[in-house]
Design an enzyme around this catalytic site. Structure first.
Site, PDB file in Angstrom:
ATOM      1  N   ASP A 248      -0.651  16.797  -4.542  1.00  9.01           N
ATOM      2  CA  ASP A 248      -1.067  15.825  -3.534  1.00  9.01           C
ATOM      3  C   ASP A 248      -2.591  15.673  -3.566  1.00  9.01           C
ATOM      4  OD1 ASP A 248       0.117  14.410  -0.905  1.00  9.01           O
ATOM      5  OD2 ASP A 248      -1.894  15.173  -0.474  1.00  9.01           O
ATOM      6  N   ASN A 256      -8.936   5.154   0.824  1.00  6.19           N
ATOM      7  CA  ASN A 256      -8.420   3.839   1.203  1.00  6.19           C
ATOM      8  C   ASN A 256      -9.232   3.224   2.337  1.00  6.19           C
ATOM      9  OD1 ASN A 256      -6.317   3.354  -0.604  1.00  6.19           O
ATOM     10  ND2 ASN A 256      -4.810   4.454   0.640  1.00  6.19           N
ATOM     11  N   HIS A 261      -7.719  -0.626  -0.249  1.00  6.49           N
ATOM     12  CA  HIS A 261      -6.483  -0.225  -0.932  1.00  6.49           C
ATOM     13  C   HIS A 261      -6.493  -0.577  -2.414  1.00  6.49           C
ATOM     14  CE1 HIS A 261      -4.117   1.216   2.517  1.00  6.49           C
ATOM     15  NE2 HIS A 261      -4.779   0.316   3.219  1.00  6.49           N
ATOM     16  N   ASP A 265      -5.606   2.092  -5.144  1.00 10.68           N
ATOM     17  CA  ASP A 265      -4.588   1.964  -6.194  1.00 10.68           C
ATOM     18  C   ASP A 265      -5.147   2.342  -7.555  1.00 10.68           C
ATOM     19  OD1 ASP A 265      -2.768   1.144  -4.337  1.00 10.68           O
ATOM     20  OD2 ASP A 265      -2.874  -0.990  -4.835  1.00 10.68           O
ATOM     21  N   GLU A 291       0.388   9.318  -2.233  1.00 11.09           N
ATOM     22  CA  GLU A 291      -0.498  10.077  -3.129  1.00 11.09           C
ATOM     23  C   GLU A 291       0.147  11.384  -3.585  1.00 11.09           C
ATOM     24  OE1 GLU A 291      -1.875  11.106   1.141  1.00 11.09           O
ATOM     25  OE2 GLU A 291      -0.951   9.445   0.058  1.00 11.09           O
TER      26      GLU A 291
END
Length: 385
Positions: A248, A256, A261, A265, A291
Site C-alpha cells: 500500500d 491526490n 487525480h 494516476d 493504491e
C-alpha cells in the site's frame, strides 16, 4: 514460396501458440455438432444408396458397404452423444477431433469404393450418376470438417480424388470434364475451409483479448482482483503453500489532494511498474484497488526478501509528481486447499499491513503466524521519507 510452405498453407491459417488450446476446444465443439448431423444424414440416405447401387456391382457393394457405413455412423452418434466427454479439456477436444476424423475418413474411403465399383459395373447411360452422388457426399463431408486443419482436405482427397482420376483416365471427353470439375470442387472447398478457419481464429482471438482485458486493471495494466483470485484458486486446487504480500502506498491521498487525480494516476502507473518487475517465475502481481497492490505465489517462488527489495526500489524511484514516495507491506503465508482460504490469508496480510502503517509506515511486517521476515526488518526499514 517453397513447396512445404504451400502445403502447410493448404492446411489452414497458422495458429499462434497462445490461442491453440482455445482454437482446439472451439474446433472440437464445432465438429462434434456438425458430425452428429452428418452421421444422421448418412444413415437416412443409405436406403437410397442400396436402391441405387449398380446391379452388376454385386451384393458386397450393394449391401455390404452401406451396412459398414451404417455401423460407422451409428458408432459416431453413440460416442459423440455426451458433450462433456470431449469438451472438458484440451486433450479431450483433440480426442474428439481425431475420432471424428477417423470415422469420416473410413466412411469416405468406403463411399469412394462404392462409387468406383458402381460406376465401373453400371451401364454407360447411368454411370454419370455415381460420381455426382459421390460429389454431393464429399462436399457434405468437407463442410462438416471445415474447422479442422488438414482433416477436411484429407477426406476430400479420399472421396473425390480416386473418382476424378478414374474418370479422367477413360479418355472420354465428358468423363474428363466431370473429373476436372471434381478437382475444381476440391480446390473451391479447400478455399472455403481456409476462410472458415480464419473466421474461427478471429473469433478465438477476440475471445482471448476480451478475457485478457477482463483480467487486467485498465489504469496500470497489472492483473486485477479477479485474475489474482483465479491464480489463488489454481494454487489452491494443487494444495500449495503460498505467500501473499499486500503493498500500500503511504499517504497517497495527500498526493491526490495536492496534485490532482491525473497526477495521482500517473503515480499509480509508475508504482505498478515497480511491482510488475517482480512478476516473474510464477508470481502474480495485481492491483487490488485504489493504491493497494499484491504479489502472490508459492512460497518457493516469492521469497520474503522481495518485500525488502521492493521497498528500497520504491524509495529510490522517480515519481511523476517529483517527490519520493514510500509504501508499507504486509506479508502472510499459509497452506491453502480451496477458494475459502483466501479470506483468512488476506486477512492476516491486511492486519500485518496495518501494523506496518501504525508503526510508522515505510516498512514490512509479517503475519504473526508466519514469522518469515527477519526480526531486524522493522528497524532497517523504519526510515522516514
Amino acid at each position: 514460396m517453397s513447396l512445404g510452405r504451400t502445403i502447410v498453407g493448404l492446411l489452414g491459417p497458422d495458429i499462434p501458440a497462445h490461442l491453440r488450446e482455445d482454437f482446439t476446444m472451439l474446433t472440437a465443439h464445432h465438429m462434434r455438432g456438425q458430425a452428429r448431423l452428418l452421421f444422421a444424414g448418412f444413415i437416412l440416405s443409405l436406403p437410397m444408396a442400396v436402391y441405387g447401387a449398380s446391379p452388376g456391382a454385386g451384393p458386397l457393394v450393394a449391401y455390404g458397404l452401406p451396412l459398414v457405413i451404417f455401423a460407422l455412423c451409428t458408432l459416431g452418434l453413440v460416442v459423440l452423444h455426451d458433450p462433456a466427454r470431449y469438451e472438458e479439456s484440451n486433450a479431450d477436444a483433440r480426442k474428439a477431433i481425431g475420432l471424428v476424423w477417423q470415422l469420416c475418413l473410413a466412411t469416405a474411403t468406403i463411399g469412394s469404393i462404392w462409387c468406383i465399383a458402381s460406376w465401373a459395373s453400371a451401364p454407360v447411360e447411368t454411370r454419370i450418376y455415381y460420381p455426382a452422388i459421390m460429389s454431393l457426399g464429399a462436399l457434405t463431408l468437407g463442410y462438416c470438417l471445415t474447422a479442422a486443419r488438414g482433416v477436411g482436405l484429407s477426406v476430400l482427397l479420399v472421396t473425390l480424388g480416386p473418382a476424378a482420376v478414374v474418370l479422367a483416365s477413360t479418355g472420354e471427353p465428358m468423363n474428363l470434364v466431370l473429373g476436372v470439375s471434381m478437382v475444381l470442387a476440391i480446390g473451391f472447398q479447400v478455399t472455403m475451409m481456409k476462410r472458415h478457419q480464419s473466421l474461427l481464429l478471429n473469433l478465438v482471438e477476440e475471445r482471448y483479448n476480451s478475457a485478457r482485458l477482463a483480467r487486467r486493471d485498465p489504469l496500470t495494466g497489472l492483473s486485477n482482483r479477479r485474475a489474482l483470485m483465479e491464480r489463488f484458486e489454481d494454487l489452491a486446487a494443487r494444495e500449495r503453500r503460498v505467500r501473499l504480500m499486500v503493498v500500500d502506498i503511504d499517504r497517497f491521498k495527500a498526493i491526490n489532494d495536492r496534485y490532482g487525480h491525473d497526477v495521482g494516476d500517473e503515480v499509480l502507473r509508475a508504482f505498478a511498474q515497480l511491482v510488475q518487475i517482480h512478476a516473474r517465475g510464477g508470481i502474480c502481481a495485481a492491483r487490488l484497488g485504489g493504491e493497494e497492490f499484491a504479489l502472490l505465489a508459492p512460497v518457493e517462488a516469492l521469497d520474503s526478501a522481495i518485500a525488502l527489495q521492493l521497498l528500497v526500489e520504491i524509495r529510490g524511484a522517480y515519481m511523476p509528481h517529483g517527490e519520493p514516495i514510500t509504501a508499507s507491506i504486509g506479508v502472510a503465508e499459509g497452506d491453502i486447499a480451496g477458494a475459502a482460504d483466501w479470506t483468512a490469508l488476506y486477512g492476516r496480510a491486511d492486519r500485518a499491513l496495518y501494523r506496518a502503517k501504525n508503526e510508522g509506515r515505510n516498512r514490512v511486517m509479517a503475519s504473526g503466524e508466519t514469522q518469515q521476515l527477519p526480526e531486524q526488518c522493522g528497524e532497517r526499514l523504519a526510515i522516514r521519507a
